[in-house]
Design an enzyme around this catalytic site. Structure first.
Site, PDB file in Angstrom:
ATOM      1  N   HIS A 198      37.200  43.459  39.109  1.00  0.00           N
ATOM      2  CA  HIS A 198      36.840  44.861  39.360  1.00  0.00           C
ATOM      3  C   HIS A 198      37.627  45.399  40.545  1.00  0.00           C
ATOM      4  CE1 HIS A 198      33.792  42.837  42.044  1.00  0.00           C
ATOM      5  NE2 HIS A 198      34.069  43.841  42.855  1.00  0.00           N
ATOM      6  N   HIS A 213      38.428  47.208  47.936  1.00  0.00           N
ATOM      7  CA  HIS A 213      38.954  45.888  47.579  1.00  0.00           C
ATOM      8  C   HIS A 213      39.231  45.788  46.088  1.00  0.00           C
ATOM      9  CE1 HIS A 213      34.494  45.269  47.232  1.00  0.00           C
ATOM     10  NE2 HIS A 213      34.819  44.596  46.147  1.00  0.00           N
ATOM     11  N   GLU A 250      33.449  49.309  41.055  1.00  0.00           N
ATOM     12  CA  GLU A 250      32.366  49.218  42.033  1.00  0.00           C
ATOM     13  C   GLU A 250      32.526  50.400  42.989  1.00  0.00           C
ATOM     14  OE1 GLU A 250      32.667  45.756  44.581  1.00  0.00           O
ATOM     15  OE2 GLU A 250      30.588  45.933  45.231  1.00  0.00           O
TER      16      GLU A 250
HETATM   17 CO    CO Z   1      33.374  43.859  44.898  1.00  0.00          CO
END
Ligand code: CO
Length: 134
Positions: free
Chosen positions: A79, A7, A130
């Site tokens: 992020h 994502h 991440e």
């Molecule tokens: Co995230």
């Protein structure tokens, strides 16, 4: 080592309005809001055919994303999340290469109850990364 883009996360100043923008204006499937007290955020996930967008809003007085929202009052990209098969092996590999892992370096359950880690943006061209074990 890294796999699929899981994502892209966007911090938003108004979660309901942002979810409505994705649902109504962009015609996407959006989830109900989910509070993640361990991460100090409330999330809404937008499902795309090939990935997801994570809308983030601060939860609690010392949310780690509040300073970001203070600096970017209209919101912004926060992020990107890459999938890895083995988060411990990924972490150890990255640390051996000199990358900095944020926090205590131990994976924590993320938005999908799978272990996640964050990597210092200064080591990745100004982008907070991440990693999520899938
Ligand atoms: Co995230």
């Amino acid at each position: 080592m890294i796999g699929r883009l899981n994502h892209v996360a966007i911090v938003v100043p108004d979660l309901a309005a942002a979810a409505a923008t994705y649902a109504d204006m962009l015609g996407a499937q959006v989830s109900a809001p989910v509070d993640l007290p361990n991460h100090g955020v409330t999330t809404v996930f937008v499902d795309l055919p090939n990935s997801k967008i994570e809308l983030l809003y601060p939860l609690g007085a010392d949310s780690p994303i509040q300073p970001f929202l203070d600096r970017n009052p209209s919101g912004g990209m926060h992020h990107i999340c890459y999938e890895v098969d083995d988060i411990y092996a990924a972490r150890d590999h990255l640390k051996a290469q000199g990358a900095r892992v944020l926090g205590d370096g131990e994976p924590k359950p993320g938005a999908h109850d799978k272990p996640v880690l964050f990597l210092h943006p200064k080591d990745f061209n100004g982008t907070l990364i991440e990693l999520e074990q899938v």
